[in-house]
Enzyme design. Sequence first.
Site, PDB file in Angstrom:
ATOM      1  N   LYS A 309      23.895  29.165  46.740  1.00 51.87           N
ATOM      2  CA  LYS A 309      22.861  29.078  45.702  1.00 51.87           C
ATOM      3  C   LYS A 309      23.130  29.993  44.508  1.00 51.87           C
ATOM      4  O   LYS A 309      22.709  29.712  43.397  1.00 51.87           O
ATOM      5  CB  LYS A 309      21.494  29.373  46.302  1.00 51.87           C
ATOM      6  CG  LYS A 309      21.040  28.261  47.234  1.00 51.87           C
ATOM      7  CD  LYS A 309      19.543  28.147  47.285  1.00 51.87           C
ATOM      8  CE  LYS A 309      19.122  26.898  48.024  1.00 51.87           C
ATOM      9  NZ  LYS A 309      19.468  26.962  49.480  1.00 51.87           N
ATOM     10  N   GLU A 331      11.243  28.110  41.817  1.00 51.43           N
ATOM     11  CA  GLU A 331      10.472  27.841  43.024  1.00 51.43           C
ATOM     12  C   GLU A 331      11.367  28.185  44.204  1.00 51.43           C
ATOM     13  O   GLU A 331      12.592  28.206  44.071  1.00 51.43           O
ATOM     14  CB  GLU A 331      10.086  26.358  43.088  1.00 51.43           C
ATOM     15  CG  GLU A 331      11.137  25.433  43.704  1.00 51.43           C
ATOM     16  CD  GLU A 331      12.432  25.316  42.908  1.00 51.43           C
ATOM     17  OE1 GLU A 331      12.385  25.543  41.685  1.00 51.43           O
ATOM     18  OE2 GLU A 331      13.484  25.015  43.518  1.00 51.43           O
ATOM     19  N   SER A 597      27.589  26.146  54.136  1.00 49.87           N
ATOM     20  CA  SER A 597      26.844  26.501  52.918  1.00 49.87           C
ATOM     21  C   SER A 597      26.284  27.910  52.915  1.00 49.87           C
ATOM     22  O   SER A 597      26.077  28.506  51.860  1.00 49.87           O
ATOM     23  CB  SER A 597      25.726  25.488  52.695  1.00 49.87           C
ATOM     24  OG  SER A 597      24.902  25.400  53.846  1.00 49.87           O
TER      25      SER A 597
HETATM   26  C1  LIG Z   1      19.117  26.005  50.325  1.00 50.94           C
HETATM   27  C2  LIG Z   1      20.182  25.792  51.285  1.00 50.94           C
HETATM   28  C3  LIG Z   1      20.638  24.512  51.632  1.00 50.94           C
HETATM   29  C4  LIG Z   1      19.989  23.273  51.152  1.00 50.94           C
HETATM   30  O1  LIG Z   1      19.991  23.081  49.770  1.00 50.94           O
HETATM   31  P1  LIG Z   1      20.981  22.037  49.068  1.00 50.94           P
HETATM   32  O2  LIG Z   1      20.513  22.003  47.671  1.00 50.94           O
HETATM   33  O3  LIG Z   1      20.830  20.737  49.760  1.00 50.94           O
HETATM   34  O4  LIG Z   1      22.345  22.574  49.197  1.00 50.94           O
HETATM   35  C5  LIG Z   1      21.697  24.385  52.490  1.00 50.94           C
HETATM   36  N1  LIG Z   1      22.299  25.471  53.023  1.00 50.94           N
HETATM   37  C6  LIG Z   1      21.891  26.716  52.732  1.00 50.94           C
HETATM   38  C7  LIG Z   1      22.591  27.867  53.353  1.00 50.94           C
HETATM   39  C8  LIG Z   1      20.825  26.926  51.860  1.00 50.94           C
HETATM   40  O5  LIG Z   1      20.421  28.169  51.588  1.00 50.94           O
END
Ligand SMILES: *Cc1c(COP(=O)(O)O)cnc(C)c1O
Length: 611
Positions: A309, A331, A597
């Site tokens: 992010k 948000e 992610s």
């Molecule tokens: C916020 C988040 C997501 C989901 O958000 P996307 O916009 O779909 O990427 C996925 N993995 C992690 C670690 C997150 O913090």
Amino acid sequence: MKLKVCGLTKLNQIRELVAMNIDFLGFIFYEKSPRYVLNTLTCNEIKSINHQGKIGVFVNEKIEKIIDITEKSGLNFIQLHGDEDENFITELKQKLKPEVGIIKAIRVGNDSSEVKNQVENILNLKSQISDLLFDTDSKSFGGTGKTFDWQILNELKITKPYFLSGGISEENIENIKLLEQQPFALDINSKFEIEPGNKDLEKIKNFISVVNTAPKIKIMNYQNPDKNGYYGEFGGAFVPEMLYPNVEQLQNQYLDIINSEEFQTEFRDLLKNYVGRATPLYFSKNLSEKYQTQVYLKREDLNHTGAHKINNALGQVLLAKKLGKKRIIAETGAGQHGVATATACALMNLECIVYMGEIDIARQAPNVGRMKMLGATVIPATSGSKTLKDAVNEALRDWINNASTTHYIIGSVVGPHPFPDLVARFQSVISEEIKWQLKEKIGRENPDYVIACVGGGSNAAGTFYHFVDEPAVKIIAAEAGGFGLDSGKSAATTFLGTLGVLHGSKSLVMQTEDGQVIEPHSISAGLDYPGIGPFHANLFKEKRAEFFSITDEEALKSAFELTQIEGIIPALESAHALAVLGKKKFKKEDVVVICLSGRGDKDMETYLKNL
Ligand SMILES: *Cc1c(COP(=O)(O)O)cnc(C)c1O
């Protein structure tokens, strides 16, 4: 597409073309042209042709003469092919009979900004003009048989029907069929002649049969939205009128700003030195052995603040600075995007307000604490279900009230255009790195599969971005199935959603028949969203990506597995992507890249409960 045959000089050929139902007949009233019609025909003869699409072509001609010829020849349209300006056109329109239409030709040279200007000026005339015509620029004002770079048409906002002219032939018709905004009519001339003014009617007949057949080749075009922010039928910008100025400012400026060298230098420097990019592309020997395929993990968990992010948050804070905004709002659901935004704001000394559902504030105390320590103000959203979607609504309300001072940083590839594209571009660094990292490791840029989890879809958009238009790369998205698709407690939007508008864009939305948003459920707060970005909705609809619905239980199992065999505790969201390994059989030699992610620190409470 309709057809215009231009440069007619022979009465017998004109009669045949009329019998072939050609839509427009073009007569050139420019003396220097080798197809000057008055060399062979009289005005009276032209008048005697019974057809409603007679177009007279003039180049820098006097208004009186145009009027005179129009009346004597019974022309239905005037095509202005020289340097006639807005005043000229306005005066001509006043003097012409109202039923005679004006087509203004724009001659396209190498300078695309010049063309953009001309089009804008001409379109300002609105009702004085009935159509535009684009032709290749030349000293002889057309008839050269040369094409121009048609890609420029995809960059223009053309709000009138247009004729396309200049070197059109059977060889290039397939390229025309791929233009985003299709021509109203094709203007054919020198490529369908035996000699100037003498038409090859057989060739024209053959051409008619190919013009309106479906395109033979379909190029993949999934990466970028069209100029109105649509990916196929999904996207757009559905916002209250009071937000138009802000959204339009963003739409008009985002590409110029973020593509500028100055911006890129600053952004890249932050990604490298502050975030810690490039993140490793880690070959997981143990997963590879277990699943009998080649598994690579893209380690977004190693970014500063623990997830992907931050890529977007930094990009948008930089953008906000360039736009002269002093105040940032965001948000957040689980608090991850809130923390990333608060981090970027602390770094760049901007005021930061984060809206968060009251229930989420209670559930995510550590992240609320981080945001506060970073100097952000966390405002509870107390309406509705008091969760993420209500926080978005509160943030939008704030933006309306503080439009001129404030930039709204959306945390995923959702929201009105240009947010989905903007966020995808900031996250696209993920696939950009995968490409060169794979090249380094295995000698080729493209994997066989890329896999990512999808909440709104930003880590997935970043992971897929440079691969969506590469047919050789297969794409897999993992959605949060919660307790299962039939359980009533799920967040698998592509499986359960229908077309609707949520948070400013048209996409797939989990909703009741009368449009009430259904509360989603997922064990991972980051996937707990009732919509999906338009980029992904289009991949789903076009079957460009395969979607898997992963249950809470499957995700937990994969999280424990990775922890035990690789010593990496993944975020619960990322564990959904990992779980695809257990659901699909890959070949031994397949190169499978999975986006990890984020890291699992934030999910420790859930993990410990399930130990
Ligand atoms: C916020 C988040 C997501 C989901 O958000 P996307 O916009 O779909 O990427 C996925 N993995 C992690 C670690 C997150 O913090």
